[in-house]
Scaffold this motif. Sequence first.
Motif, PDB file in Angstrom:
ATOM      1  N   ALA A 177      39.145  41.287  50.366  1.00  0.00           N
ATOM      2  CA  ALA A 177      39.448  40.463  49.190  1.00  0.00           C
ATOM      3  C   ALA A 177      38.269  39.585  48.834  1.00  0.00           C
ATOM      4  CB  ALA A 177      40.677  39.601  49.463  1.00  0.00           C
ATOM      5  N   LEU A 178      38.111  39.360  47.502  1.00  0.00           N
ATOM      6  CA  LEU A 178      37.143  38.417  46.951  1.00  0.00           C
ATOM      7  C   LEU A 178      37.921  37.206  46.472  1.00  0.00           C
ATOM      8  CD1 LEU A 178      34.286  37.658  45.854  1.00  0.00           C
ATOM      9  CD2 LEU A 178      34.906  38.881  43.743  1.00  0.00           C
ATOM     10  N   ILE A 179      37.548  36.019  46.945  1.00  0.00           N
ATOM     11  CA  ILE A 179      38.292  34.804  46.622  1.00  0.00           C
ATOM     12  C   ILE A 179      37.335  33.781  46.028  1.00  0.00           C
ATOM     13  CG2 ILE A 179      39.749  32.953  47.545  1.00  0.00           C
ATOM     14  CD1 ILE A 179      40.402  34.790  49.912  1.00  0.00           C
ATOM     15  N   ALA A 180      37.739  33.210  44.878  1.00  0.00           N
ATOM     16  CA  ALA A 180      37.003  32.108  44.247  1.00  0.00           C
ATOM     17  C   ALA A 180      37.940  30.904  44.157  1.00  0.00           C
ATOM     18  CB  ALA A 180      36.510  32.517  42.864  1.00  0.00           C
ATOM     19  N   LEU A 181      37.432  29.722  44.514  1.00  0.00           N
ATOM     20  CA  LEU A 181      38.312  28.556  44.539  1.00  0.00           C
ATOM     21  C   LEU A 181      37.548  27.278  44.254  1.00  0.00           C
ATOM     22  CD1 LEU A 181      38.878  27.284  48.127  1.00  0.00           C
ATOM     23  CD2 LEU A 181      37.377  29.238  47.681  1.00  0.00           C
ATOM     24  N   HIS A 182      38.286  26.275  43.777  1.00  0.00           N
ATOM     25  CA  HIS A 182      37.732  24.933  43.641  1.00  0.00           C
ATOM     26  C   HIS A 182      37.835  24.268  45.007  1.00  0.00           C
ATOM     27  CE1 HIS A 182      37.266  20.731  42.328  1.00  0.00           C
ATOM     28  NE2 HIS A 182      36.583  21.264  41.293  1.00  0.00           N
ATOM     29  N   LYS A 183      36.859  23.424  45.327  1.00  0.00           N
ATOM     30  CA  LYS A 183      36.814  22.840  46.661  1.00  0.00           C
ATOM     31  C   LYS A 183      38.040  21.989  46.967  1.00  0.00           C
ATOM     32  CE  LYS A 183      31.934  22.850  47.797  1.00  0.00           C
ATOM     33  NZ  LYS A 183      30.779  22.028  48.190  1.00  0.00           N
ATOM     34  N   SER A 184      38.719  21.552  45.930  1.00  0.00           N
ATOM     35  CA  SER A 184      39.905  20.734  46.161  1.00  0.00           C
ATOM     36  C   SER A 184      41.024  21.528  46.839  1.00  0.00           C
ATOM     37  CB  SER A 184      40.417  20.149  44.831  1.00  0.00           C
ATOM     38  OG  SER A 184      40.766  21.214  43.943  1.00  0.00           O
ATOM     39  N   GLU A 185      40.959  22.859  46.759  1.00  0.00           N
ATOM     40  CA  GLU A 185      42.001  23.709  47.351  1.00  0.00           C
ATOM     41  C   GLU A 185      41.539  24.358  48.667  1.00  0.00           C
ATOM     42  OE1 GLU A 185      44.921  23.805  46.416  1.00  0.00           O
ATOM     43  OE2 GLU A 185      44.936  23.171  44.312  1.00  0.00           O
ATOM     44  N   ALA A 186      40.382  23.935  49.177  1.00  0.00           N
ATOM     45  CA  ALA A 186      39.811  24.582  50.363  1.00  0.00           C
ATOM     46  C   ALA A 186      40.724  24.445  51.577  1.00  0.00           C
ATOM     47  CB  ALA A 186      38.439  23.986  50.665  1.00  0.00           C
ATOM     48  N   GLU A 187      41.281  23.270  51.785  1.00  0.00           N
ATOM     49  CA  GLU A 187      42.135  23.071  52.962  1.00  0.00           C
ATOM     50  C   GLU A 187      43.401  23.896  52.870  1.00  0.00           C
ATOM     51  OE1 GLU A 187      44.292  19.406  55.393  1.00  0.00           O
ATOM     52  OE2 GLU A 187      42.829  18.974  53.813  1.00  0.00           O
ATOM     53  N   ALA A 188      44.027  23.942  51.667  1.00  0.00           N
ATOM     54  CA  ALA A 188      45.240  24.734  51.487  1.00  0.00           C
ATOM     55  C   ALA A 188      44.954  26.219  51.662  1.00  0.00           C
ATOM     56  CB  ALA A 188      45.846  24.468  50.103  1.00  0.00           C
ATOM     57  N   LEU A 189      43.791  26.667  51.155  1.00  0.00           N
ATOM     58  CA  LEU A 189      43.433  28.091  51.306  1.00  0.00           C
ATOM     59  C   LEU A 189      43.206  28.435  52.773  1.00  0.00           C
ATOM     60  CD1 LEU A 189      42.755  30.825  49.994  1.00  0.00           C
ATOM     61  CD2 LEU A 189      40.367  30.063  49.895  1.00  0.00           C
ATOM     62  N   GLY A 190      42.588  27.523  53.496  1.00  0.00           N
ATOM     63  CA  GLY A 190      42.355  27.786  54.911  1.00  0.00           C
ATOM     64  C   GLY A 190      43.649  27.992  55.657  1.00  0.00           C
ATOM     65  N   ALA A 191      44.668  27.163  55.397  1.00  0.00           N
ATOM     66  CA  ALA A 191      45.966  27.328  56.054  1.00  0.00           C
ATOM     67  C   ALA A 191      46.603  28.647  55.649  1.00  0.00           C
ATOM     68  CB  ALA A 191      46.871  26.153  55.688  1.00  0.00           C
ATOM     69  N   LEU A 192      46.459  28.998  54.371  1.00  0.00           N
ATOM     70  CA  LEU A 192      47.043  30.253  53.881  1.00  0.00           C
ATOM     71  C   LEU A 192      46.365  31.463  54.530  1.00  0.00           C
ATOM     72  CD1 LEU A 192      49.120  31.449  51.908  1.00  0.00           C
ATOM     73  CD2 LEU A 192      47.349  31.415  50.134  1.00  0.00           C
ATOM     74  N   MET A 193      45.051  31.410  54.694  1.00  0.00           N
ATOM     75  CA  MET A 193      44.330  32.523  55.329  1.00  0.00           C
ATOM     76  C   MET A 193      44.748  32.681  56.792  1.00  0.00           C
ATOM     77  SD  MET A 193      40.483  32.187  53.702  1.00  0.00           S
ATOM     78  CE  MET A 193      39.840  33.487  54.702  1.00  0.00           C
ATOM     79  N   ARG A 194      44.965  31.565  57.472  1.00  0.00           N
ATOM     80  CA  ARG A 194      45.423  31.662  58.861  1.00  0.00           C
ATOM     81  C   ARG A 194      46.800  32.300  58.938  1.00  0.00           C
ATOM     82  NH1 ARG A 194      42.787  26.642  59.064  1.00  0.00           N
ATOM     83  NH2 ARG A 194      44.725  25.498  58.656  1.00  0.00           N
ATOM     84  N   GLU A 195      47.662  31.980  57.967  1.00  0.00           N
ATOM     85  CA  GLU A 195      49.007  32.564  57.938  1.00  0.00           C
ATOM     86  C   GLU A 195      48.938  34.065  57.678  1.00  0.00           C
ATOM     87  OE1 GLU A 195      53.228  32.122  55.448  1.00  0.00           O
ATOM     88  OE2 GLU A 195      51.556  30.762  55.043  1.00  0.00           O
ATOM     89  N   ALA A 196      47.984  34.483  56.825  1.00  0.00           N
ATOM     90  CA  ALA A 196      47.851  35.907  56.482  1.00  0.00           C
ATOM     91  C   ALA A 196      47.039  36.676  57.513  1.00  0.00           C
ATOM     92  CB  ALA A 196      47.205  36.046  55.101  1.00  0.00           C
ATOM     93  N   GLN A 235      50.400  36.092  47.146  1.00  0.00           N
ATOM     94  CA  GLN A 235      51.463  35.217  46.626  1.00  0.00           C
ATOM     95  C   GLN A 235      51.132  33.745  46.854  1.00  0.00           C
ATOM     96  OE1 GLN A 235      55.024  36.625  48.527  1.00  0.00           O
ATOM     97  NE2 GLN A 235      54.720  38.729  47.773  1.00  0.00           N
ATOM     98  N   GLY A 236      50.527  33.422  47.959  1.00  0.00           N
ATOM     99  CA  GLY A 236      50.178  32.035  48.232  1.00  0.00           C
ATOM    100  C   GLY A 236      49.120  31.527  47.293  1.00  0.00           C
ATOM    101  N   CYS A 237      48.107  32.377  47.016  1.00  0.00           N
ATOM    102  CA  CYS A 237      47.052  31.961  46.094  1.00  0.00           C
ATOM    103  C   CYS A 237      47.616  31.732  44.683  1.00  0.00           C
ATOM    104  CB  CYS A 237      45.942  33.006  46.055  1.00  0.00           C
ATOM    105  SG  CYS A 237      44.927  33.016  47.549  1.00  0.00           S
ATOM    106  N   ALA A 238      48.648  32.511  44.303  1.00  0.00           N
ATOM    107  CA  ALA A 238      49.257  32.335  42.973  1.00  0.00           C
ATOM    108  C   ALA A 238      49.892  30.953  42.841  1.00  0.00           C
ATOM    109  CB  ALA A 238      50.284  33.426  42.718  1.00  0.00           C
ATOM    110  N   ARG A 239      50.308  30.350  43.942  1.00  0.00           N
ATOM    111  CA  ARG A 239      50.941  29.030  43.898  1.00  0.00           C
ATOM    112  C   ARG A 239      49.919  27.898  43.915  1.00  0.00           C
ATOM    113  NH1 ARG A 239      54.364  31.655  47.727  1.00  0.00           N
ATOM    114  NH2 ARG A 239      53.288  30.565  49.428  1.00  0.00           N
ATOM    115  N   LEU A 240      48.661  28.235  44.226  1.00  0.00           N
ATOM    116  CA  LEU A 240      47.632  27.205  44.269  1.00  0.00           C
ATOM    117  C   LEU A 240      46.925  27.086  42.930  1.00  0.00           C
ATOM    118  CD1 LEU A 240      46.003  28.043  47.727  1.00  0.00           C
ATOM    119  CD2 LEU A 240      47.671  26.244  47.219  1.00  0.00           C
ATOM    120  N   ASN A 241      46.393  25.924  42.659  1.00  0.00           N
ATOM    121  CA  ASN A 241      45.627  25.713  41.432  1.00  0.00           C
ATOM    122  C   ASN A 241      44.159  26.021  41.696  1.00  0.00           C
ATOM    123  OD1 ASN A 241      47.881  24.762  39.969  1.00  0.00           O
ATOM    124  ND2 ASN A 241      47.657  22.737  40.943  1.00  0.00           N
ATOM    125  N   ALA A 242      43.478  26.531  40.675  1.00  0.00           N
ATOM    126  CA  ALA A 242      42.029  26.772  40.724  1.00  0.00           C
ATOM    127  C   ALA A 242      41.646  27.712  41.860  1.00  0.00           C
ATOM    128  CB  ALA A 242      41.282  25.455  40.846  1.00  0.00           C
TER     129      ALA A 242
END
Length: 634
Positions: A190-209, A168-175
């Motif tokens: 899980a396999l995750i692909a992301l733009h580097k601009s979202e790296a910090e937000a993804l890191g926080a989300l992964m810690r939460e999960a 659900q968190g990844c659905a709210r993020l762009n790219a």
Amino acid sequence: MAIAEMKKLTLLGLNRDKHRLLKALQRLSCVEIVAQDAAEERPAPELEERRAQELSQRIARLDLAISRLAAFDSNKPGLLSVRPEAGDDQVAAALGAAGEVMEVVDRLEEIERTRGELRAREAREKALLAQLTPWEALDLPLEETRETRSAEVLLATMPLRGWPVLEQGCARLNAVCVQQVPGGREGVNALIALHKSEAEALGALMREAGAARVYFEGLTGTAALAIDQANGRLARLDEVRAQLTEEVRKLGEHLPRMRLLRDIEAAERDRVVGALKCANTQSAFLLTGWLPANRQQAVEAEIKKIAPICELTLEDPAEGEQPPTFLVNKSYVRPFESIVKMFSMPDPNGFDPTFIMMPFWVCFFGMMVSDAAYGIILGVAASYIYVKLRGRGIGQMAFILALGGLSTVFWGAMYGGWFSIEGIPALLLVPMEDPIGMLALCMGLGALHLFTGLGVAAYMNIRRGKPLDALLDQGSWMMLLIGLALLAVSKSLGMVLSIAGAAGIVLFARRDKPNFFKRILGGLGALYGVSGYLSDLLSYARLFGMGLATGVIGMVFNTLAGMMWGSPAGSAAAILILVVGHTFNLFINALGAYVHSCRLQFIEFFGKFYEMGGRDFSPLAVNGRYVDIRGEEF
């Protein structure tokens, strides 16, 4: 039937003769070498110290090699196998082939190092498999899970509860794209692909999960391909391991020579250690030791033959010196020395109880097993082992059990015990039908045992020139105990003996005290020891209890078998119950009889006279672990 008289040997000789003399003493096996006092100057030759260390290391390597080859020994000695013997020719051949044997040892050590490396590689491959298996369904090559200039592809694992949070968190993020990979056992992959601009937000989300990133550095291709490659490498490791095992199996043919060389070098090490106990100068050495007096002439003749230019003295122990204890008994008594040594070596100036203890031990063992059929089985089996092993090692124990089996046959016949079958007439009494008579028999033998102990103590006093001590100490106790027993038959005679014995104890038990009142008070305290004698006498009730247990347990198995008997299947089951049950009963009660018969000697019997504090005589000898070396020149 005695403790051997020991002589102190002092030998001053030339260094050139030292090792030939030590070899002769080792062959005679009757001299215990004693290290010189630390206060004396004793410069140990550097060559001998190095040789002792070298031999100890080689023996340790040979022992390890033998243990590795033992599993592949085609002629593996059994428990009842007779140890091989080696004469001068075999010893010379083994020494000539020592280099070849040590090359085998080197190869075995190399193989063991290779096996260690294989185990480490196997552990790494298995750890990689454990890491790869949850990702087997991932069709993306592992080298693609990497970082580019503007994007990143990564793998992550998380607990089940964390997947909805991450999805659900990844659905709210762009790219950001996230995809579940099947195969997670206890969580979600899980396999995750992301733009580097979202790296910090993804890191926080992964810690939460509760997600953790997974790395596969250096691997190419899919996870399934990497798993196949790892399995292939494991298979090749198994092939190499099998080749090494086959090589070790072939090296097993060197075991006889390896064992002989090990015992030869162990004997040489013992000689070198003996040499290190000597005091040394540049040209001479001083050796001291102990030997039995009856071997004095043989040792003196051998030393003079090898080293005519030496100074040899043989003398009695000086006051305050404690020589080792060497028990000397007839061949049929010697096996029972092991029972005495289990308790403690007697003081060298004390008394060897082996000969006197032996008939009581055998008698009590038979009374506790108390089944004549068991005695026949035990006696035949133990006699076979004794003859097979020529009376050495386990053969000594077998001789003890063979005599115990003979005693069991006698007492089993006295009690009518034959596989606990009811109705067989007893020659003396049936314990279950006449418990009072059985208890009286046990107590009577116990009293004889205790009085024998007191008699030995009296004998020791008389031998030391103290007949008055024997009369006042052991004599008083004997009168008191006999008098108490006679009270049941003749009150007047029993009363006279009891009072006389008690008076002797009160007046003379503490006669070493100069104060009369302290002497009387000490005597009264000593008189209280009569309760200890009563306790000791009651201990012999175990002869009744153990014998009764044998019969009752056997009857239980007989009853169970009788209930099963009838149909073919039931009869087969009944036979099985009888065989297994009576085998168990024989084993457990023979073990209990051995232990309790020893206990009656150690506590009740030895407590009356035994003087501990000796140490076992340990002469320089050829003590082979695998081979009996019988050479005249070795």
